[in-house]
Design an enzyme around this catalytic site. Structure first.
Site, mmCIF file in Angstrom:
data_model
loop_
_atom_site.group_PDB
_atom_site.id
_atom_site.type_symbol
_atom_site.label_atom_id
_atom_site.label_comp_id
_atom_site.label_asym_id
_atom_site.label_seq_id
_atom_site.Cartn_x
_atom_site.Cartn_y
_atom_site.Cartn_z
ATOM 1 N N ASP A 13 11.779 19.142 56.600
ATOM 2 C CA ASP A 13 11.639 19.112 58.003
ATOM 3 C C ASP A 13 12.498 17.822 58.529
ATOM 4 O OD1 ASP A 13 10.230 19.497 60.516
ATOM 5 O OD2 ASP A 13 8.972 18.072 60.106
ATOM 6 N N ASP A 15 11.734 15.831 61.915
ATOM 7 C CA ASP A 15 11.170 14.675 62.286
ATOM 8 C C ASP A 15 9.904 14.308 61.313
ATOM 9 O OD1 ASP A 15 12.602 14.053 64.879
ATOM 10 O OD2 ASP A 15 11.645 16.123 65.267
ATOM 11 N N ASP A 209 5.903 16.638 56.703
ATOM 12 C CA ASP A 209 4.872 15.987 57.049
ATOM 13 C C ASP A 209 3.630 16.431 57.609
ATOM 14 O OD1 ASP A 209 6.087 16.357 59.615
ATOM 15 O OD2 ASP A 209 5.447 14.582 60.399
#
Length: 257
Positions: A13, A15, A209
């Site tokens: 991922d 961000d 995240d």
């Protein structure tokens, strides 16, 4: 459980994993370099369908991260890839920005407001009531309803903004029709990413995240999953879910040799 040393390809991922508010996460640049040195295929994934890979590559470069556009996979690209398989050379009415319109054009789609095969809702900062009304009428007349990603809100300096999922909910409420959503947590996004780099789920790792998108989709796609704590998840968040990532690390710096 797979050993991390057996991982041949990586999906990550963007961000909260590589960048945080336009600043690189410590260790991110070194990890990307490590993958290049070890010739490990990788893709940077994002549910954001506003930008083209070229735009995102430039944004990452401005943050100090060198990611070529060929190594970026967005929900817009995954959506275009999926629709091309479903109806090659099809047509679509699109609400969205360059990310999704460019991806659909490159997949051979025609943009039209007249009896399109699909109504495609992507991320945009300028939702028009007129365009949403048009989408509702076209779906009512039989166009298939597709959404690039389910995120209900997006971040901004002033606080949350309504995002794709929120606009899709408005259209669902008006039409009674549920969309097919391509982006995470649909494992479809990971499968198309794996196909893009010729990777196999048994030997691919996914770094994210968020438990509710990255990790659950990674588990469902059969990947080695790594949750990093530099984004929105902490131990309390992890404990809320009935599934577990393969590994929980403080940050991507923990993946450096």
């Amino acid at each position: 459980m797979r050993d991390r040393d057996e991982i041949e390809c990586w999906l990550t991922d963007m961000d909260g994993v590589l960048v945080h508010e336009n600043h690189p996460v410590p260790g991110a640049a070194e990890l990307l370099q490590q993958w290049r040195d070890e010739k490990k295929p990788y893709l940077v994934l994002t549910n954001n369908s506003i930008f083209t890979p070229r735009d995102l590559s430039a944004r990452l470069k401005a943050s100090g991260l060198d990611v070529p556009e060929a190594a970026i996979w967005t929900s817009a690209l995954a959506t275009a890839d999926f629709l091309k398989q479903q109806i090659p050379g099809g047509s679509a009415f699109v609400i969205g920005e360059a990310g999704i319109t460019t991806a659909l054009h490159e997949a051979g789609f025609i943009m039209t407001e007249t009896n399109p095969d699909y109504v495609v809702i992507g991320e945009t900062r300028n939702y028009s009531f007129e365009a949403i009304t048009k989408a509702i009428r076209l779906i009512g007349n039989g166009s298939r309803f597709i959404v690039t990603n389910p995120d209900a809100t997006g971040p901004s300096a002033d606080g949350p903004l309504p995002a794709t999922g929120a606009v899709a909910a408005l259209i669902t409420k008006a039409t009674g029709r549920e969309p097919y959503i391509v982006g995470k947590p649909n494992p479809m996004m990971f499968r198309s990413a794996l196909n893009r780099i010729g990777a196999h789920s048994e030997t691919t790792g996914m770094i994210g995240d968020r438990m509710d998108t990255d990790i659950v989709a990674g588990i469902e796609a059969g990947l080695h999953t790594v949750l990093v704590l530099t984004g929105i998840s902490d131990q309390k968040e992890i404990d809320r879910y009935p599934f577990r990532p393969t590994e929980v690390l403080d940050s991507v710096a923990d993946l450096l040799r």
